[in-house]
Design a protein around this motif. Sequence first.
Motif, mmCIF file in Angstrom:
data_model
loop_
_atom_site.group_PDB
_atom_site.id
_atom_site.type_symbol
_atom_site.label_atom_id
_atom_site.label_comp_id
_atom_site.label_asym_id
_atom_site.label_seq_id
_atom_site.Cartn_x
_atom_site.Cartn_y
_atom_site.Cartn_z
ATOM 1 N N MET A 173 0.965 -1.099 -0.025
ATOM 2 C CA MET A 173 -0.058 -0.035 -0.116
ATOM 3 C C MET A 173 0.910 1.336 0.106
ATOM 4 S SD MET A 173 -2.887 1.296 2.767
ATOM 5 C CE MET A 173 -4.195 0.095 2.350
ATOM 6 N N ASN A 174 0.609 2.161 -0.399
ATOM 7 C CA ASN A 174 1.369 3.710 -0.741
ATOM 8 C C ASN A 174 1.086 4.248 0.332
ATOM 9 O OD1 ASN A 174 2.394 2.833 -3.215
ATOM 10 N ND2 ASN A 174 0.697 3.724 -4.411
ATOM 11 N N VAL A 175 2.060 4.976 0.803
ATOM 12 C CA VAL A 175 1.648 5.848 1.951
ATOM 13 C C VAL A 175 1.702 7.442 1.485
ATOM 14 C CG1 VAL A 175 3.008 6.709 4.074
ATOM 15 C CG2 VAL A 175 3.126 4.633 3.309
ATOM 16 N N VAL A 176 0.501 8.017 1.849
ATOM 17 C CA VAL A 176 0.417 9.236 1.458
ATOM 18 C C VAL A 176 0.930 10.125 2.371
ATOM 19 C CG1 VAL A 176 -1.475 10.985 0.682
ATOM 20 C CG2 VAL A 176 -2.055 8.682 0.389
ATOM 21 N N THR A 177 1.726 11.003 1.716
ATOM 22 C CA THR A 177 2.428 12.138 2.706
ATOM 23 C C THR A 177 1.807 13.391 2.320
ATOM 24 O OG1 THR A 177 4.308 12.353 1.215
ATOM 25 C CG2 THR A 177 4.550 10.822 2.941
ATOM 26 N N PRO A 178 2.109 14.585 3.246
ATOM 27 C CA PRO A 178 1.655 15.921 3.037
ATOM 28 C C PRO A 178 2.571 16.477 1.744
ATOM 29 C CG PRO A 178 2.706 15.591 5.180
ATOM 30 C CD PRO A 178 2.780 14.275 4.350
ATOM 31 N N LEU A 179 2.028 17.417 1.151
ATOM 32 C CA LEU A 179 2.735 18.089 -0.100
ATOM 33 C C LEU A 179 4.040 18.855 0.356
ATOM 34 C CD1 LEU A 179 -0.409 19.954 -1.681
ATOM 35 C CD2 LEU A 179 0.962 17.657 -2.435
ATOM 36 N N PRO A 180 4.952 18.584 -0.379
ATOM 37 C CA PRO A 180 6.196 19.237 0.114
ATOM 38 C C PRO A 180 6.266 20.736 -0.270
ATOM 39 C CG PRO A 180 6.447 18.268 -2.102
ATOM 40 C CD PRO A 180 5.148 18.068 -1.823
ATOM 41 N N SER A 181 7.020 21.279 0.766
ATOM 42 C CA SER A 181 7.346 22.771 0.479
ATOM 43 C C SER A 181 8.516 22.908 -0.390
ATOM 44 C CB SER A 181 7.332 23.354 1.810
ATOM 45 O OG SER A 181 8.765 23.082 2.336
ATOM 46 N N GLN A 182 8.402 24.281 -0.813
ATOM 47 C CA GLN A 182 9.724 24.748 -1.603
ATOM 48 C C GLN A 182 11.357 24.392 -0.865
ATOM 49 O OE1 GLN A 182 9.904 28.487 -3.319
ATOM 50 N NE2 GLN A 182 8.356 28.018 -4.503
ATOM 51 N N ASP A 183 11.147 24.469 0.650
ATOM 52 C CA ASP A 183 12.293 24.027 1.541
ATOM 53 C C ASP A 183 12.513 22.545 1.298
ATOM 54 O OD1 ASP A 183 12.744 26.728 2.165
ATOM 55 O OD2 ASP A 183 11.642 26.800 3.943
ATOM 56 N N ASP A 184 11.350 21.752 1.630
ATOM 57 C CA ASP A 184 11.654 20.414 1.337
ATOM 58 C C ASP A 184 12.536 20.012 -0.093
ATOM 59 O OD1 ASP A 184 10.180 19.906 3.730
ATOM 60 O OD2 ASP A 184 8.297 19.724 2.667
ATOM 61 N N ILE A 185 12.036 20.589 -0.944
ATOM 62 C CA ILE A 185 12.613 20.216 -2.264
ATOM 63 C C ILE A 185 13.948 20.717 -2.466
ATOM 64 C CG2 ILE A 185 12.304 20.794 -4.782
ATOM 65 C CD1 ILE A 185 10.263 18.980 -3.714
ATOM 66 N N LYS A 186 14.328 21.939 -1.802
ATOM 67 C CA LYS A 186 15.553 22.311 -1.850
ATOM 68 C C LYS A 186 16.864 21.516 -0.765
ATOM 69 C CE LYS A 186 14.732 27.284 -2.708
ATOM 70 N NZ LYS A 186 14.319 28.659 -2.128
ATOM 71 N N ASP A 187 16.141 20.876 0.147
ATOM 72 C CA ASP A 187 16.643 20.002 0.922
ATOM 73 C C ASP A 187 17.176 18.782 0.246
ATOM 74 O OD1 ASP A 187 16.849 21.591 3.016
ATOM 75 O OD2 ASP A 187 14.966 20.610 3.958
ATOM 76 N N ILE A 188 16.073 17.956 -0.549
ATOM 77 C CA ILE A 188 16.443 17.193 -1.213
ATOM 78 C C ILE A 188 17.474 17.325 -2.525
ATOM 79 C CG2 ILE A 188 15.343 15.445 -3.144
ATOM 80 C CD1 ILE A 188 12.847 15.664 -1.565
ATOM 81 N N ILE A 189 17.348 18.443 -3.064
ATOM 82 C CA ILE A 189 18.409 18.988 -4.173
ATOM 83 C C ILE A 189 19.757 18.901 -3.404
ATOM 84 C CG2 ILE A 189 19.232 20.875 -5.605
ATOM 85 C CD1 ILE A 189 16.062 21.382 -5.708
ATOM 86 N N ALA A 190 19.911 19.585 -2.206
ATOM 87 C CA ALA A 190 21.185 19.620 -1.469
ATOM 88 C C ALA A 190 21.683 18.248 -1.191
ATOM 89 C CB ALA A 190 20.996 20.519 -0.214
ATOM 90 N N ARG A 191 21.086 17.277 -0.951
ATOM 91 C CA ARG A 191 21.440 15.942 -0.710
ATOM 92 C C ARG A 191 22.309 15.291 -2.044
ATOM 93 N NH1 ARG A 191 16.408 14.844 2.377
ATOM 94 N NH2 ARG A 191 15.678 13.641 0.621
ATOM 95 N N HIS A 192 21.863 15.695 -3.075
ATOM 96 C CA HIS A 192 22.235 15.222 -4.314
ATOM 97 C C HIS A 192 23.187 16.234 -5.362
ATOM 98 C CE1 HIS A 192 19.780 11.879 -4.085
ATOM 99 N NE2 HIS A 192 18.597 12.704 -3.591
#
Length: 158
Positions: free
Chosen positions: A1-20
């Motif tokens: 079953m897929n887990v539904v998570t809250p919508l990301p914020s721009q900061d969430d996306i920037k954190d992911i970008i920083a990790r890569h």
Amino acid sequence: MNVVTPLPSQDDIKDIIARHSQLEGPLLPILHDIQSQFGHVPQMAVQVLADALNIGRAEVHGVISFYHDFRDAPAGRHVVKICRAEACQSVGANALADHALNKLGGEWHMTTPNGNITVEPVYCLGLCACGPAVMVDGQLEGRVDNERIDEILTECGA
């Protein structure tokens, strides 16, 4: 079953970008990470990615739309993927897909109104000798016929 998570914020996306950010050509790993965490790649992430990676929005959108596994909206609680490769087609996958889509009253990539099922085409599940094949929430099943797909869809809450 897929887990539904809250919508990301721009900061969430920037954190992911920083990790890569240390990777050469980080767009695909970033997109996979976003989808893994949030179940889809939201539209607002396109501009954030384009700005951070110094590429055009069209390039980001092109990559998202080219790869079938990326989605721009959250999937249903269950994802049913039906193989569309030639080996499965030769043993009835097209008729199976038509049957499933008709039963759900929709088309590829649709999510049922109750949010329970998203149905997607996939181009080879590696069960070529056991077609038609489907994948339900990451679990493979071979030799699926109309009766079995009906059971699967019912079990998933169609």
